[in-house]
Structure formats: C-alpha cells, structure tokens
Design a protein around this motif. Structure first.
Motif, PDB file in Angstrom:
ATOM      1  N   VAL A  23      -2.110  45.951  -4.903  1.00  0.00           N
ATOM      2  CA  VAL A  23      -1.348  45.891  -6.165  1.00  0.00           C
ATOM      3  C   VAL A  23       0.132  46.136  -5.892  1.00  0.00           C
ATOM      4  O   VAL A  23       0.494  46.719  -4.877  1.00  0.00           O
ATOM      5  CB  VAL A  23      -1.850  46.953  -7.184  1.00  0.00           C
ATOM      6  CG1 VAL A  23      -3.292  46.726  -7.575  1.00  0.00           C
ATOM      7  CG2 VAL A  23      -1.672  48.370  -6.624  1.00  0.00           C
ATOM      8  N   LYS A  24       0.971  45.721  -6.836  1.00  0.00           N
ATOM      9  CA  LYS A  24       2.404  46.014  -6.695  1.00  0.00           C
ATOM     10  C   LYS A  24       2.652  47.453  -7.096  1.00  0.00           C
ATOM     11  O   LYS A  24       1.914  48.021  -7.906  1.00  0.00           O
ATOM     12  CB  LYS A  24       3.217  45.043  -7.554  1.00  0.00           C
ATOM     13  CG  LYS A  24       3.232  43.653  -6.940  1.00  0.00           C
ATOM     14  CD  LYS A  24       4.301  42.775  -7.546  1.00  0.00           C
ATOM     15  CE  LYS A  24       4.384  41.486  -6.718  1.00  0.00           C
ATOM     16  NZ  LYS A  24       4.931  40.377  -7.492  1.00  0.00           N
ATOM     17  N   ASN A  25       3.695  48.041  -6.549  1.00  0.00           N
ATOM     18  CA  ASN A  25       3.944  49.475  -6.747  1.00  0.00           C
ATOM     19  C   ASN A  25       4.194  49.867  -8.199  1.00  0.00           C
ATOM     20  O   ASN A  25       4.112  51.027  -8.555  1.00  0.00           O
ATOM     21  CB  ASN A  25       5.113  49.937  -5.872  1.00  0.00           C
ATOM     22  CG  ASN A  25       6.438  49.304  -6.281  1.00  0.00           C
ATOM     23  OD1 ASN A  25       6.468  48.167  -6.736  1.00  0.00           O
ATOM     24  ND2 ASN A  25       7.520  50.031  -6.120  1.00  0.00           N
ATOM     25  N   ASN A  26       4.496  48.877  -9.070  1.00  0.00           N
ATOM     26  CA  ASN A  26       4.765  49.251 -10.469  1.00  0.00           C
ATOM     27  C   ASN A  26       3.541  49.052 -11.365  1.00  0.00           C
ATOM     28  O   ASN A  26       3.615  49.198 -12.573  1.00  0.00           O
ATOM     29  CB  ASN A  26       5.945  48.435 -11.005  1.00  0.00           C
ATOM     30  CG  ASN A  26       5.687  46.928 -10.922  1.00  0.00           C
ATOM     31  OD1 ASN A  26       4.635  46.510 -10.448  1.00  0.00           O
ATOM     32  ND2 ASN A  26       6.647  46.137 -11.365  1.00  0.00           N
ATOM     33  N   GLN A  27       2.396  48.701 -10.774  1.00  0.00           N
ATOM     34  CA  GLN A  27       1.203  48.525 -11.604  1.00  0.00           C
ATOM     35  C   GLN A  27       0.545  49.874 -11.883  1.00  0.00           C
ATOM     36  O   GLN A  27       0.639  50.795 -11.066  1.00  0.00           O
ATOM     37  CB  GLN A  27       0.244  47.537 -10.938  1.00  0.00           C
ATOM     38  CG  GLN A  27       0.732  46.108 -11.171  1.00  0.00           C
ATOM     39  CD  GLN A  27      -0.058  45.063 -10.412  1.00  0.00           C
ATOM     40  OE1 GLN A  27      -0.276  45.189  -9.228  1.00  0.00           O
ATOM     41  NE2 GLN A  27      -0.467  44.021 -11.106  1.00  0.00           N
ATOM     42  N   PRO A  28      -0.114  50.011 -13.038  1.00  0.00           N
ATOM     43  CA  PRO A  28      -0.682  51.314 -13.403  1.00  0.00           C
ATOM     44  C   PRO A  28      -1.684  51.795 -12.360  1.00  0.00           C
ATOM     45  O   PRO A  28      -2.630  51.079 -12.021  1.00  0.00           O
ATOM     46  CB  PRO A  28      -1.392  51.036 -14.742  1.00  0.00           C
ATOM     47  CG  PRO A  28      -0.895  49.722 -15.208  1.00  0.00           C
ATOM     48  CD  PRO A  28      -0.385  48.970 -14.033  1.00  0.00           C
ATOM     49  N   PHE A  29      -1.441  53.005 -11.861  1.00  0.00           N
ATOM     50  CA  PHE A  29      -2.251  53.482 -10.749  1.00  0.00           C
ATOM     51  C   PHE A  29      -3.728  53.673 -11.113  1.00  0.00           C
ATOM     52  O   PHE A  29      -4.614  53.355 -10.328  1.00  0.00           O
ATOM     53  CB  PHE A  29      -1.676  54.783 -10.173  1.00  0.00           C
ATOM     54  CG  PHE A  29      -2.595  55.347  -9.133  1.00  0.00           C
ATOM     55  CD1 PHE A  29      -2.713  54.728  -7.906  1.00  0.00           C
ATOM     56  CD2 PHE A  29      -3.417  56.436  -9.407  1.00  0.00           C
ATOM     57  CE1 PHE A  29      -3.622  55.188  -6.959  1.00  0.00           C
ATOM     58  CE2 PHE A  29      -4.313  56.898  -8.471  1.00  0.00           C
ATOM     59  CZ  PHE A  29      -4.409  56.280  -7.237  1.00  0.00           C
ATOM     60  N   ASN A  45      -1.993  39.373 -11.519  1.00  0.00           N
ATOM     61  CA  ASN A  45      -1.590  39.584 -12.914  1.00  0.00           C
ATOM     62  C   ASN A  45      -1.644  41.069 -13.241  1.00  0.00           C
ATOM     63  O   ASN A  45      -2.218  41.849 -12.504  1.00  0.00           O
ATOM     64  CB  ASN A  45      -2.488  38.779 -13.869  1.00  0.00           C
ATOM     65  CG  ASN A  45      -3.958  39.073 -13.615  1.00  0.00           C
ATOM     66  OD1 ASN A  45      -4.277  39.971 -12.844  1.00  0.00           O
ATOM     67  ND2 ASN A  45      -4.844  38.337 -14.244  1.00  0.00           N
ATOM     68  N   SER A  46      -1.017  41.457 -14.338  1.00  0.00           N
ATOM     69  CA  SER A  46      -0.869  42.895 -14.576  1.00  0.00           C
ATOM     70  C   SER A  46      -2.142  43.542 -15.120  1.00  0.00           C
ATOM     71  O   SER A  46      -2.345  44.716 -14.973  1.00  0.00           O
ATOM     72  CB  SER A  46       0.287  43.154 -15.525  1.00  0.00           C
ATOM     73  OG  SER A  46       0.058  42.421 -16.705  1.00  0.00           O
ATOM     74  N   GLU A 104     -12.199  34.975 -12.659  1.00  0.00           N
ATOM     75  CA  GLU A 104     -11.139  34.365 -11.847  1.00  0.00           C
ATOM     76  C   GLU A 104     -11.625  33.668 -10.574  1.00  0.00           C
ATOM     77  O   GLU A 104     -10.948  32.796 -10.047  1.00  0.00           O
ATOM     78  CB  GLU A 104     -10.099  35.439 -11.444  1.00  0.00           C
ATOM     79  CG  GLU A 104      -9.488  36.193 -12.596  1.00  0.00           C
ATOM     80  CD  GLU A 104      -8.474  35.368 -13.378  1.00  0.00           C
ATOM     81  OE1 GLU A 104      -8.040  34.318 -12.859  1.00  0.00           O
ATOM     82  OE2 GLU A 104      -8.134  35.773 -14.502  1.00  0.00           O
ATOM     83  N   LEU A 105     -12.759  34.100 -10.033  1.00  0.00           N
ATOM     84  CA  LEU A 105     -13.178  33.567  -8.725  1.00  0.00           C
ATOM     85  C   LEU A 105     -14.415  32.683  -8.805  1.00  0.00           C
ATOM     86  O   LEU A 105     -14.919  32.219  -7.784  1.00  0.00           O
ATOM     87  CB  LEU A 105     -13.447  34.725  -7.735  1.00  0.00           C
ATOM     88  CG  LEU A 105     -12.273  35.663  -7.450  1.00  0.00           C
ATOM     89  CD1 LEU A 105     -12.703  36.802  -6.542  1.00  0.00           C
ATOM     90  CD2 LEU A 105     -11.114  34.901  -6.819  1.00  0.00           C
ATOM     91  N   THR A 106     -14.919  32.494 -10.021  1.00  0.00           N
ATOM     92  CA  THR A 106     -16.105  31.663 -10.193  1.00  0.00           C
ATOM     93  C   THR A 106     -15.700  30.355 -10.853  1.00  0.00           C
ATOM     94  O   THR A 106     -15.024  30.347 -11.874  1.00  0.00           O
ATOM     95  CB  THR A 106     -17.153  32.402 -11.056  1.00  0.00           C
ATOM     96  OG1 THR A 106     -17.425  33.659 -10.424  1.00  0.00           O
ATOM     97  CG2 THR A 106     -18.443  31.611 -11.158  1.00  0.00           C
TER      98      THR A 106
END
Length: 360
Positions: free
Chosen positions: A174-180, A221-222, A234-236
């Motif tokens: 994840v990107k560092n600004n995404q909710p932990f 995505n966020s 998303e993967l099916t």
C-alpha cells in the motif's frame, strides 16, 4: 530506559546493530526529518507484512495430552511459550540482519518499522522493494529456529509435539498515506488465504508439516476490502460460462514444493518478463492481455509470443517456466486448464521490486 518501543526494536535488531541502526518514527516522505522513513525517490509503497505460525492450536492440544500431571504440564507450557517467543525473535532478527546486509548502509534509519512481535505473530512495515525478501527470510528462519528451540519438547513428549513449526504470511502493498488499519486487515486476510491453501495441501497429502507460503496484493485504489472480496471483484474475469482467476494466491518458499507454485518459479517468470523489456510503465499494457476482451487479449498474447520467437532462447525459457505453473499451451494463452495464470502475480511483484535498491 526500557520502553516498549525499545524492547520491540531490540527484538528485531541483533546487539551488534543496536548502536548504529534505528527504525523510522515518521511514515511521511520528508527529506528534512532525520526520523522519516527512507523511501525510494520514485515510490511511496510499503509492504504491510503479517506472518503467523501454522498449527499452533494443534501443538498446544498435543502439549496438554503429553503431560497429564498438572505441575509438569505448567512447566512444559511455560517452556513451550518461552521457546516459541525466542524462536520468533531469532527469526525476526535473522530477517532484519539480511535486510541490513542487502540495504548496504553502515548506519542510520532502516527501511522498515516493526509493529508486533509476540507468540508466533509478526507484523512489520517494510519498504516495498524489500518486503517479499524479508518475508521469505523470516518464514524460513522461523522454521529453522523453532526446530532448534523445540528439540527438547519434541523428545520429552515422545515426538507428539512437532519437531518444528512453519509460518504463512500475507503482504499488502500500500502507499504510505493509505489507512493503516485497512492495510493491516488486508494483510491478515492475505495471510489467511495462504494458510487455507497450505492447510488443504497438508490434509490432502497427509504431510507432517503445513507448507510455508505467502499471498500478496498491490493495492492501487484507496478502498481496500478483505482479500476474498477483492479477488472476486477485481481478479476474477467471467467470460460466458467460464470463470478466469488472475492469481494463484499462495506461493511456497520451499523450492522443492510440488503442489503449491513456488516463489522461486514466480521470480523466474519476473526475470524472463524483465529481460524482455517489460517495465513498470508497460505493466498496465501487459495486464490488458489478462483482463481485456478475451479475443483481443489472446491476440495480444500471441503477438507477444511471436516477438519472443525472434529472440534467441527466450520462448524456450518462457515455455519451461510456465509449464511449472501448469500452463500447457503457452503459445496460445497464459491460462492453465483450470483457468488460472501467474502472469498478473509476476507483474505485480515486478512493479514493487523494479529497479530494486538502485535509488536509495
């Protein structure tokens, strides 16, 4: 002063590193802050890693059965708990040592931040390009160190307590600004996906140990759901009556594993794709081969295969590698008979590890 943060840091750092290295306090990208996380210049991705020992409940059950006498059981339970704690700490220190060696600096802030270490549980943030290697090093070391610390218990219980434990893991990139908290829950659900596959293999093949494996996912995505929901959405890919799943989920750390595809084979596929000039920027383009319209994507795939044929030895390498995953008819399509492909997993890992460590 022995704060809980010091205790946690020391659980990851061998004594010889404690004076020279520390962990970041700030996850923002900030060149002026000496305690900030040392991100790569071009990426803010972190791997949120959650690893968990396999078969702990069963082991505790065996412990209870092996020592009927109350006071003897209390002593053995304490010994087991201490042994597990020591093995987990040793594995974390071994993985951190290898990261320090790979990072190549003599001192300063490390590209990782420990969060939890206790019992058979580990949660840690590691810069994306080091995350998979750290996870592999930790899970392999966990197996080795539990074997060392469980030796006495294994023998004292008449071999009822296993000779060692293995571990499974999940990595949410994840990107560092995404909710932990979201990222942590996703990492837990990825770890659960690894465990499910590994436990099924153990049961089906009547193995002594649950194979150690990892499932990972790059979040673009966020909004992060749990892995099963994300995979379905998303993967099916549904095409007519057919259902295609663009992931193998878990990859095994043991190179000799026969049933679960191995991380070694996935890395080999990454290498072939990379040598053929697939870069992070063209990854999206390759992903359309998988997620696009079935006829267009097959056509694109065949065109790429034609290009490979003109490059000496390249197609042979790809055929050999894809065969390991059970893709029989590589020249026609990247899918196995049961409609899975490793290509998207490889593209994701490449995206996280690309240009690894070149621009610290």
């Amino acid at each position: 002063e022995k704060t809980s943060s010091n205790v946690l840091s020391n659980s990851f750092l061998l004594e010889l590193y404690r004076d020279n290295f520390s962990f970041p306090k700030n996850l923002e990208f900030d060149n002026r802050d000496k305690d900030a996380f040392p991100f790569r210049k071009d990426s803010r991705y972190l791997g949120v890693i959650h690893a968990d020992g396999n078969g702990l409940g069963e082991t505790l059950l065996q412990l209870r059965k092996s020592f009927n006498d109350g006071s003897e059981y209390a002593v053995m339970l304490r010994l087991f708990s201490d042994s597990l704690e020591a093995a987990t700490r040793e594995a974390a220190q071994e993985a951190t040592k290898k990261l320090i060696e790979k990072y190549g600096k003599k001192s300063g802030i490390l590209p990782m931040r420990p969060l939890v270490l206790g019992g058979d549980d580990l949660t840690v943030l590691v810069r994306a390009d080091y995350a998979m290697q750290f996870t592999e090093d930790y899970c392999k070391a966990f197996e080795t160190s539990t074997e060392k610390y469980f030796k006495y218990l294994h023998e004292a219980s008449g071999n009822k307590i296993p000779a060692k434990l293995t571990a499974c893991a999940g990595i949410a990139y994840v990107k560092n600004n995404q909710p932990f908290m979201d990222a942590f829950e996703l990492a837990e659900s990825l770890c659960a996906a690894s465990k499910k596959i590994s436990k099924e293999v153990k049961a089906k093949e009547n193995r002594e140990f649950i194979p150690a494996s990892v499932t990972s996912l790059v979040v673009t995505n966020s909004f992060i759901e749990n892995y099963d929901a994300y995979k379905e959405k998303e993967l099916t890919i549904k095409k007519g009556n057919e259902k295609y799943i663009a992931t193998f989920d878990a990859y095994a750390f043991d190179e000799n594993e026969q049933t679960i595809p191995t991380l070694k084979a996935l890395r080999e596929l990454c290498k072939i794709l990379k040598e053929d000039g697939v870069t992070a920027s063209s990854i999206r383009q390759y992903a359309t081969m998988i997620f696009g319209d079935v006829n267009i994507s097959r056509e694109k795939w065949r065109r790429w295969i034609e290009i490979l044929k003109q490059k000496k030895g390249k197609l042979g390498q790809l055929l050999q590698c894809m065969k390991i995953f059970g893709v029989e008819n590589v020249e026609e399509s990247p899918w196995t008979k049961d409609n899975k492909t490793p290509v998207f997993d490889a593209l994701q890992l490449m995206g996280m590890e690309e240009e690894e460590n070149k621009n610290d």
